[in-house]
Scaffold this motif. Sequence first.
Motif, PDB file in Angstrom:
ATOM      1  N   THR A 123       0.811  -1.224   0.000  1.00  0.00           N
ATOM      2  CA  THR A 123       0.000   0.000   0.000  1.00  0.00           C
ATOM      3  C   THR A 123       0.840   1.268   0.000  1.00  0.00           C
ATOM      4  OG1 THR A 123      -0.149   0.282   2.403  1.00  0.00           O
ATOM      5  CG2 THR A 123      -1.735  -1.232   1.364  1.00  0.00           C
ATOM      6  N   GLY A 124       2.087   1.177   0.464  1.00  0.00           N
ATOM      7  CA  GLY A 124       2.934   2.372   0.529  1.00  0.00           C
ATOM      8  C   GLY A 124       2.734   3.212   1.774  1.00  0.00           C
ATOM      9  N   ALA A 125       1.832   2.798   2.662  1.00  0.00           N
ATOM     10  CA  ALA A 125       1.542   3.623   3.840  1.00  0.00           C
ATOM     11  C   ALA A 125       2.714   3.661   4.813  1.00  0.00           C
ATOM     12  CB  ALA A 125       0.292   3.109   4.541  1.00  0.00           C
ATOM     13  N   PHE A 126       3.287   2.474   5.132  1.00  0.00           N
ATOM     14  CA  PHE A 126       4.418   2.472   6.069  1.00  0.00           C
ATOM     15  C   PHE A 126       5.324   1.272   5.834  1.00  0.00           C
ATOM     16  CE2 PHE A 126       1.020   0.301   8.501  1.00  0.00           C
ATOM     17  CZ  PHE A 126       1.643  -0.891   8.830  1.00  0.00           C
ATOM     18  N   TYR A 127       6.580   1.464   6.240  1.00  0.00           N
ATOM     19  CA  TYR A 127       7.619   0.443   6.196  1.00  0.00           C
ATOM     20  C   TYR A 127       8.384   0.566   7.511  1.00  0.00           C
ATOM     21  CZ  TYR A 127       6.596   1.013   1.229  1.00  0.00           C
ATOM     22  OH  TYR A 127       5.953   1.119   0.028  1.00  0.00           O
ATOM     23  N   VAL A 128       8.582  -0.539   8.200  1.00  0.00           N
ATOM     24  CA  VAL A 128       9.306  -0.518   9.471  1.00  0.00           C
ATOM     25  C   VAL A 128      10.526  -1.429   9.321  1.00  0.00           C
ATOM     26  CG1 VAL A 128       9.182  -0.967  11.946  1.00  0.00           C
ATOM     27  CG2 VAL A 128       7.148  -0.129  10.724  1.00  0.00           C
ATOM     28  N   PHE A 129      11.694  -0.935   9.726  1.00  0.00           N
ATOM     29  CA  PHE A 129      12.904  -1.732   9.528  1.00  0.00           C
ATOM     30  C   PHE A 129      13.986  -1.319  10.529  1.00  0.00           C
ATOM     31  CE2 PHE A 129      12.301   1.469   6.134  1.00  0.00           C
ATOM     32  CZ  PHE A 129      13.242   2.418   6.514  1.00  0.00           C
ATOM     33  N   ARG A 130      14.975  -2.177  10.648  1.00  0.00           N
ATOM     34  CA  ARG A 130      16.108  -1.884  11.520  1.00  0.00           C
ATOM     35  C   ARG A 130      16.996  -0.822  10.868  1.00  0.00           C
ATOM     36  NH1 ARG A 130      16.105  -5.212  15.577  1.00  0.00           N
ATOM     37  NH2 ARG A 130      15.000  -7.207  15.356  1.00  0.00           N
ATOM     38  N   ALA A 131      17.399   0.158  11.647  1.00  0.00           N
ATOM     39  CA  ALA A 131      18.202   1.257  11.098  1.00  0.00           C
ATOM     40  C   ALA A 131      19.541   0.756  10.571  1.00  0.00           C
ATOM     41  CB  ALA A 131      18.412   2.327  12.164  1.00  0.00           C
ATOM     42  N   ALA A 132      20.184  -0.167  11.294  1.00  0.00           N
ATOM     43  CA  ALA A 132      21.496  -0.653  10.867  1.00  0.00           C
ATOM     44  C   ALA A 132      21.395  -1.394   9.543  1.00  0.00           C
ATOM     45  CB  ALA A 132      22.093  -1.558  11.946  1.00  0.00           C
ATOM     46  N   GLY A 133      20.377  -2.237   9.400  1.00  0.00           N
ATOM     47  CA  GLY A 133      20.188  -2.972   8.156  1.00  0.00           C
ATOM     48  C   GLY A 133      19.861  -2.054   6.997  1.00  0.00           C
ATOM     49  N   PHE A 134      19.122  -1.006   7.272  1.00  0.00           N
ATOM     50  CA  PHE A 134      18.792  -0.031   6.231  1.00  0.00           C
ATOM     51  C   PHE A 134      20.041   0.708   5.762  1.00  0.00           C
ATOM     52  CE2 PHE A 134      17.577   4.366   5.124  1.00  0.00           C
ATOM     53  CZ  PHE A 134      16.783   4.102   4.020  1.00  0.00           C
ATOM     54  N   ARG A 135      20.882   1.079   6.705  1.00  0.00           N
ATOM     55  CA  ARG A 135      22.119   1.776   6.332  1.00  0.00           C
ATOM     56  C   ARG A 135      23.000   0.878   5.462  1.00  0.00           C
ATOM     57  NH1 ARG A 135      23.619   6.450   8.194  1.00  0.00           N
ATOM     58  NH2 ARG A 135      22.737   7.426  10.059  1.00  0.00           N
ATOM     59  N   GLU A 136      23.025  -0.392   5.804  1.00  0.00           N
ATOM     60  CA  GLU A 136      23.876  -1.321   5.064  1.00  0.00           C
ATOM     61  C   GLU A 136      23.333  -1.606   3.661  1.00  0.00           C
ATOM     62  OE1 GLU A 136      25.645  -5.891   5.473  1.00  0.00           O
ATOM     63  OE2 GLU A 136      24.610  -4.935   7.160  1.00  0.00           O
ATOM     64  N   ARG A 173      20.844   0.173   2.080  1.00  0.00           N
ATOM     65  CA  ARG A 173      20.385   1.383   1.397  1.00  0.00           C
ATOM     66  C   ARG A 173      19.007   1.172   0.762  1.00  0.00           C
ATOM     67  NH1 ARG A 173      24.288   3.533   3.809  1.00  0.00           N
ATOM     68  NH2 ARG A 173      25.531   5.201   2.897  1.00  0.00           N
ATOM     69  N   HIS A 174      18.201   0.281   1.365  1.00  0.00           N
ATOM     70  CA  HIS A 174      16.877  -0.012   0.817  1.00  0.00           C
ATOM     71  C   HIS A 174      15.940  -0.413   1.948  1.00  0.00           C
ATOM     72  CE1 HIS A 174      13.775  -1.732  -1.837  1.00  0.00           C
ATOM     73  NE2 HIS A 174      14.317  -0.950  -2.754  1.00  0.00           N
ATOM     74  N   ARG A 175      14.634  -0.223   1.730  1.00  0.00           N
ATOM     75  CA  ARG A 175      13.641  -0.516   2.766  1.00  0.00           C
ATOM     76  C   ARG A 175      13.365  -2.008   2.934  1.00  0.00           C
ATOM     77  NH1 ARG A 175       9.018   2.782  -0.421  1.00  0.00           N
ATOM     78  NH2 ARG A 175      10.917   3.911  -0.978  1.00  0.00           N
ATOM     79  N   PHE A 176      13.738  -2.841   1.965  1.00  0.00           N
ATOM     80  CA  PHE A 176      13.514  -4.293   2.048  1.00  0.00           C
ATOM     81  C   PHE A 176      14.842  -5.008   2.174  1.00  0.00           C
ATOM     82  CE2 PHE A 176       9.763  -2.983  -0.588  1.00  0.00           C
ATOM     83  CZ  PHE A 176       8.805  -3.246   0.384  1.00  0.00           C
ATOM     84  N   PHE A 177      15.004  -5.765   3.245  1.00  0.00           N
ATOM     85  CA  PHE A 177      16.224  -6.540   3.445  1.00  0.00           C
ATOM     86  C   PHE A 177      15.950  -7.586   4.527  1.00  0.00           C
ATOM     87  CE2 PHE A 177      16.294  -2.775   6.106  1.00  0.00           C
ATOM     88  CZ  PHE A 177      16.552  -3.290   7.367  1.00  0.00           C
ATOM     89  N   GLY A 178      16.802  -8.597   4.579  1.00  0.00           N
ATOM     90  CA  GLY A 178      16.694  -9.611   5.625  1.00  0.00           C
ATOM     91  C   GLY A 178      15.368 -10.332   5.611  1.00  0.00           C
ATOM     92  N   ARG A 179      14.821 -10.565   6.791  1.00  0.00           N
ATOM     93  CA  ARG A 179      13.537 -11.258   6.943  1.00  0.00           C
ATOM     94  C   ARG A 179      12.401 -10.239   6.773  1.00  0.00           C
ATOM     95  NH1 ARG A 179      14.538 -12.813  12.828  1.00  0.00           N
ATOM     96  NH2 ARG A 179      15.518 -10.760  12.602  1.00  0.00           N
ATOM     97  N   ILE A 180      11.585 -10.434   5.764  1.00  0.00           N
ATOM     98  CA  ILE A 180      10.541  -9.460   5.421  1.00  0.00           C
ATOM     99  C   ILE A 180       9.180 -10.042   5.767  1.00  0.00           C
ATOM    100  CG2 ILE A 180       9.518  -8.105   3.557  1.00  0.00           C
ATOM    101  CD1 ILE A 180      12.225  -8.369   2.087  1.00  0.00           C
ATOM    102  N   ARG A 181       8.335  -9.229   6.416  1.00  0.00           N
ATOM    103  CA  ARG A 181       6.980  -9.668   6.772  1.00  0.00           C
ATOM    104  C   ARG A 181       5.960  -8.634   6.295  1.00  0.00           C
ATOM    105  NH1 ARG A 181       6.450 -12.539  12.640  1.00  0.00           N
ATOM    106  NH2 ARG A 181       4.456 -13.038  11.634  1.00  0.00           N
TER     107      ARG A 181
END
Length: 387
Positions: A179-192, A194-202
């Motif tokens: 939907t594009g409303a929200f994305y929640v993720f770990r800051a360290a993983g995002f920095r590494e 550089r994208h909103r989708f990484f690791g284990r995605i739910r």
Amino acid sequence: MMDQGSGTTVAIIPARGGSKQVPRKNLERVGGVPLVERAVRAAAAASGIDLVVVSTDDEEIAAVAAAAGARVVRRPAELSGDTATSESAILHALDELEAGGLRVEIVAFLQATSPFIPRDALAAAVEDVRADRADSVFSAQETFGFLWREDEGGAAVAINHEAARRLRRQDREPHHLETGAFYVFRAAGFRESRHRFFGRIRLAPVPGWTAIEIDDEDQLRVARALAARHEVAPPIPVRAVVTDFDGVHTDDTAIIDADGGERVRVSREDGMGVALLRRAGVPLLILSTEVNPVVRARADKLRVPVLHGIDDKETALRHWAREIDVPLAEIAYLGNDVNDLPAMRIVGWPIAVANAHPLVREEARVVLRRRGGEGVVRELIERVLSS
């Protein structure tokens, strides 16, 4: 008070001033509230979020965000153009926060163009990441739609189903649409990454009606209609009230006598409501474009100030607000027609009568149950006094 020594959960809302299809889109109102303010409120209402940040290059957006309770991060021009990514704005905001000594553990990235962000689903997504069930969680709606694409020759090709085998809904596996409303993720993983989708995605399932994302004027109109249908009418906690006259205190009709004089019909209920408001010490102003003795006569009867023969209602309202020292955000304006829109757009509580022009109803934060001249001023006043 937030412990800056431990990792915090920060909601970041990128909201630049530029927009091509809908100019000043992030300040457009849905349910009478600017889109950026709606996003700030949704984030603040979600449990597990410690701080709400708005990243912007625009002074007006910054002012609205700050008034709603967000911390503002000023985005540089090179990250604010049409080609700038949301990821770049988030990385910049993280750098600014961490330069100030705040260690961010979890990021909730919200898009202001999604006006209906479910706070419970957002809170659940934050908890999924905090509890180490996921590294990245995003909002999605369930769909059983049959999807197709066109091949190079223009032929339709089935994507998520077999074209020759049409299963019943109950026999099909649902798919999920981001939907594009929200994305929640770990800051360290995002920095590494550089994208909103990484690791284990739910997935974070959200109701289908909340999934609208505003990219054009048609979607904005649909969102306003959805707000009127789905959102519970809130209390109206204001410090001052301004009303139009014709179509609000009256039913917007007039009887013309042989000498050209006008007579109008008003509600005695409204008169009692104004008296109650006056006793409570809440200022009320009648603001009208009409130059007619009946407007002044009714204001004198109600013992309230009136400005009539006013073509520029917005400027007059700004001057009056300064005179009584009440912020525009704490004023309700009750209107019925398109000439009320400029004034309605600058107050915190734009209110419409039940039979208002469709454009007025679209931009109202609250649409009252009663029609003009039928006790609608009393209805508004009771809502103000009960808050």
